[in-house]
Design a protein around this motif. Structure first.
Motif, PDB file in Angstrom:
ATOM      1  N   LYS A 143      18.510   7.882   2.503  1.00  0.00           N
ATOM      2  CA  LYS A 143      18.459   9.270   2.987  1.00  0.00           C
ATOM      3  C   LYS A 143      17.022   9.764   3.140  1.00  0.00           C
ATOM      4  O   LYS A 143      16.725  10.588   4.000  1.00  0.00           O
ATOM      5  N   PHE A 144      16.144   9.284   2.269  1.00  0.00           N
ATOM      6  CA  PHE A 144      14.730   9.631   2.384  1.00  0.00           C
ATOM      7  C   PHE A 144      13.912   8.495   1.776  1.00  0.00           C
ATOM      8  O   PHE A 144      14.408   7.713   0.964  1.00  0.00           O
ATOM      9  N   PHE A 145      12.657   8.416   2.198  1.00  0.00           N
ATOM     10  CA  PHE A 145      11.733   7.413   1.665  1.00  0.00           C
ATOM     11  C   PHE A 145      10.433   8.124   1.321  1.00  0.00           C
ATOM     12  O   PHE A 145       9.918   8.905   2.120  1.00  0.00           O
ATOM     13  N   THR A 146       9.910   7.842   0.130  1.00  0.00           N
ATOM     14  CA  THR A 146       8.672   8.510  -0.284  1.00  0.00           C
ATOM     15  C   THR A 146       7.461   7.921   0.428  1.00  0.00           C
ATOM     16  O   THR A 146       6.489   8.615   0.699  1.00  0.00           O
ATOM     17  N   THR A 147       7.520   6.620   0.746  1.00  0.00           N
ATOM     18  CA  THR A 147       6.405   5.958   1.436  1.00  0.00           C
ATOM     19  C   THR A 147       6.954   5.046   2.533  1.00  0.00           C
ATOM     20  O   THR A 147       8.120   4.644   2.487  1.00  0.00           O
ATOM     21  N   GLU A 148       6.104   4.705   3.473  1.00  0.00           N
ATOM     22  CA  GLU A 148       6.491   3.750   4.517  1.00  0.00           C
ATOM     23  C   GLU A 148       6.700   2.363   3.920  1.00  0.00           C
ATOM     24  O   GLU A 148       7.502   1.580   4.427  1.00  0.00           O
ATOM     25  N   TYR A 149       5.977   2.065   2.844  1.00  0.00           N
ATOM     26  CA  TYR A 149       6.166   0.783   2.150  1.00  0.00           C
ATOM     27  C   TYR A 149       7.589   0.694   1.602  1.00  0.00           C
ATOM     28  O   TYR A 149       8.282  -0.315   1.786  1.00  0.00           O
ATOM     29  N   GLU A 150       8.027   1.761   0.937  1.00  0.00           N
ATOM     30  CA  GLU A 150       9.392   1.793   0.394  1.00  0.00           C
ATOM     31  C   GLU A 150      10.421   1.577   1.506  1.00  0.00           C
ATOM     32  O   GLU A 150      11.364   0.780   1.354  1.00  0.00           O
ATOM     33  N   LYS A 151      10.226   2.252   2.629  1.00  0.00           N
ATOM     34  CA  LYS A 151      11.158   2.121   3.750  1.00  0.00           C
ATOM     35  C   LYS A 151      11.203   0.678   4.243  1.00  0.00           C
ATOM     36  O   LYS A 151      12.288   0.112   4.471  1.00  0.00           O
ATOM     37  N   SER A 152      10.036   0.050   4.389  1.00  0.00           N
ATOM     38  CA  SER A 152       9.991  -1.328   4.904  1.00  0.00           C
ATOM     39  C   SER A 152      10.666  -2.304   3.947  1.00  0.00           C
ATOM     40  O   SER A 152      11.349  -3.238   4.377  1.00  0.00           O
ATOM     41  N   LYS A 153      10.516  -2.091   2.649  1.00  0.00           N
ATOM     42  CA  LYS A 153      11.135  -3.004   1.676  1.00  0.00           C
ATOM     43  C   LYS A 153      12.652  -2.794   1.621  1.00  0.00           C
ATOM     44  O   LYS A 153      13.408  -3.745   1.386  1.00  0.00           O
ATOM     45  N   ALA A 154      13.106  -1.565   1.837  1.00  0.00           N
ATOM     46  CA  ALA A 154      14.548  -1.306   1.876  1.00  0.00           C
ATOM     47  C   ALA A 154      15.175  -1.953   3.113  1.00  0.00           C
ATOM     48  O   ALA A 154      16.267  -2.543   3.048  1.00  0.00           O
ATOM     49  N   VAL A 155      14.479  -1.868   4.257  1.00  0.00           N
ATOM     50  CA  VAL A 155      14.969  -2.507   5.480  1.00  0.00           C
ATOM     51  C   VAL A 155      14.997  -4.025   5.300  1.00  0.00           C
ATOM     52  O   VAL A 155      15.976  -4.697   5.660  1.00  0.00           O
TER      53      VAL A 155
ATOM     54  N   GLU B 288       0.868  -1.188   0.000  1.00  0.00           N
ATOM     55  CA  GLU B 288       0.000   0.000   0.000  1.00  0.00           C
ATOM     56  C   GLU B 288       0.896   1.227   0.000  1.00  0.00           C
ATOM     57  O   GLU B 288       2.047   1.164   0.422  1.00  0.00           O
ATOM     58  N   HIS B 289       0.368   2.355  -0.477  1.00  0.00           N
ATOM     59  CA  HIS B 289       1.164   3.591  -0.405  1.00  0.00           C
ATOM     60  C   HIS B 289       0.864   4.369   0.869  1.00  0.00           C
ATOM     61  O   HIS B 289       1.602   5.268   1.248  1.00  0.00           O
ATOM     62  N   TRP B 290      -0.243   4.001   1.554  1.00  0.00           N
ATOM     63  CA  TRP B 290      -0.602   4.673   2.803  1.00  0.00           C
ATOM     64  C   TRP B 290      -1.479   3.763   3.641  1.00  0.00           C
ATOM     65  O   TRP B 290      -2.318   3.025   3.109  1.00  0.00           O
ATOM     66  N   LEU B 291      -1.260   3.770   4.937  1.00  0.00           N
ATOM     67  CA  LEU B 291      -2.123   3.071   5.883  1.00  0.00           C
ATOM     68  C   LEU B 291      -2.273   3.945   7.123  1.00  0.00           C
ATOM     69  O   LEU B 291      -1.347   4.677   7.476  1.00  0.00           O
TER      70      LEU B 291
ATOM     71  N   ARG C 234       2.471  -1.152  10.655  1.00  0.00           N
ATOM     72  CA  ARG C 234       2.146  -2.455  10.081  1.00  0.00           C
ATOM     73  C   ARG C 234       3.094  -2.829   8.943  1.00  0.00           C
ATOM     74  O   ARG C 234       3.326  -4.012   8.690  1.00  0.00           O
ATOM     75  N   PHE C 235       3.644  -1.828   8.251  1.00  0.00           N
ATOM     76  CA  PHE C 235       4.570  -2.113   7.145  1.00  0.00           C
ATOM     77  C   PHE C 235       5.806  -2.865   7.643  1.00  0.00           C
ATOM     78  O   PHE C 235       6.219  -3.859   7.053  1.00  0.00           O
ATOM     79  N   ILE C 236       6.396  -2.376   8.715  1.00  0.00           N
ATOM     80  CA  ILE C 236       7.579  -3.044   9.275  1.00  0.00           C
ATOM     81  C   ILE C 236       7.193  -4.407   9.846  1.00  0.00           C
ATOM     82  O   ILE C 236       7.886  -5.407   9.654  1.00  0.00           O
ATOM     83  N   ALA C 237       6.055  -4.455  10.546  1.00  0.00           N
ATOM     84  CA  ALA C 237       5.611  -5.710  11.167  1.00  0.00           C
ATOM     85  C   ALA C 237       5.444  -6.816  10.133  1.00  0.00           C
ATOM     86  O   ALA C 237       5.880  -7.960  10.348  1.00  0.00           O
TER      87      ALA C 237
END
Length: 344
Positions: free
Chosen positions: A146-158, A87-90, A95-98
């Motif tokens: 350095k930056f993430f456009t969405t929380e989804y992007e951040k979770s997939k990078a982690v 999702e692009h927003w929740l 929940r993205f990291i979880a």
């Protein structure tokens, strides 16, 4: 071909269900890992052995529930970890990291405990590699963080770092990075192209979004499924494979759609500030209705960047053959029309 016992997480999802069907048709015993509440209508009937000898078994649980996952892994040879929150927003971003990070960690732990797993094919995302403003990236790119456009992007990078660390520790994992996946099948939020086309042809999206320079890599779902199966058969352990496709802007998507349907192209681009305002209004509405919005402020941030990638490595090592957008949309648009989702 030796029949394998294969667990597919996220089996009721857009990509997972197509993957299960293809593995089933290839004669494997597929364990489709789904939640009790999942819509399994797109999966082959359980216990139904096809003429090729494939079987499908529904196993219930959640990737965030370790006991159910490790039980599902019992006796398996291969895990396709396709489960993800896309999702692009929740309303609850944790929940993205979880799901996307925690779920992967549980799969890796289950591998160690099970003892029968020969290979894990992990479905990552092009977002895990980061934006490509002004160039086309390959598998050597690492998200700058350095930056993430969405929380989804951040979770997939982690999660990408977790998967790569596991590979260096000897876990037999292959990483697959699809682009913007589209095609027939479920019109879920993960099927962004189908959703955008529905909005476009129903008049709710009268203009172009983004600009011509902002390119995304579009991957047909059947090509991505074939790429995953090739990753199981031919993928080198610890390697990354971009299962992307034609790099194009959303303007090009709409123009190709207009050409195929012989309808008028949009005559203007929707300014970013209007999209931002629409995104905020959609999020406010979503908090009332509980329905995920089509557009959100994080999505607008995402479309301001380029996400263009080369799949040359997958072509060379996996025999990956992505179709063009014109070929793919020539299938999607009549399917949307026949389902009653659009008219033209």
């Amino acid at each position: 071909m030796k029949k394998k016992v294969i667990l597919v997480t996220g089996a009721s999802g857009y990509l997972g269900s197509r993957l299960c069907r293809e593995l089933f048709n290839s004669g494997h015993h597929v364990k489709a890992f789904v939640r009790r509440t999942s819509d399994v209508s797109s999966l082959p009937p359980p216990t139904d052995g096809g003429s090729s000898g494939g079987t499908l078994e529904l196993v219930y649980g959640d990737v965030t529930d370790y006991p159910s996952l490790v039980q599902a892994c019992s006796g398996c040879h291969v895990i396709f970890h396709a489960a993800a929150l896309v999702e692009h927003w929740l309303p609850d971003p944790s929940r993205f990291i979880a799901v996307n990070v925690g779920g992967l960690k549980n799969v890796l732990q289950a591998y160690k405990e099970t003892g029968t797993i020969e290979k894990i094919v992990y479905t990552s995302s092009f977002f895990a590699l980061g934006p490509t403003d002004g160039y086309v990236a390959d598998e050597t790119q690492v998200h700058p963080g350095k930056f993430f456009t969405t929380e989804y992007e951040k979770s997939k990078a982690v999660a990408d770092k977790v998967a790569l660390d596991a590979a260096s520790d000897g876990v037999p994992i292959v990483l697959a990075y699809p682009g913007v996946v589209y095609g027939g099948g479920k019109v879920t939020t993960a099927n962004t192209v189908a959703n955008m086309l529905v909005e476009r042809f129903n008049g709710r999206l009268p203009g172009y979004i983004g600009q011509a320079k902002e390119r995304f890599s579009f991957s047909h779902v059947d090509d991505v499924v074939n790429g995953h199966i090739s990753a199981m058969d031919k993928g080198k352990l610890g390697e990354r494979y971009l299962l992307t496709g034609q790099n194009a802007s959303w303007k090009e998507v709409f123009d190709i759609a207009a050409m195929i349907t012989q309808t008028k192209k949009p005559s203007f681009g929707i300014p970013i500030f209007i999209l931002v305002f629409y995104g905020w209004m959609s999020v406010l509405l979503a908090k009332i209705t509980g329905k995920v919005p089509l557009v959100s402020p994080p999505m607008v941030r995402m479309i301001k960047h380029q996400w263009a990638y080369s799949c040359d490595k997958a072509k060379a090592e996996l025999g990956y053959h992505p179709r063009s957008l014109e070929e793919g949309l020539s299938e999607v648009l009549p399917w949307l029309k026949s389902s009653g989702s659009i008219k033209y």
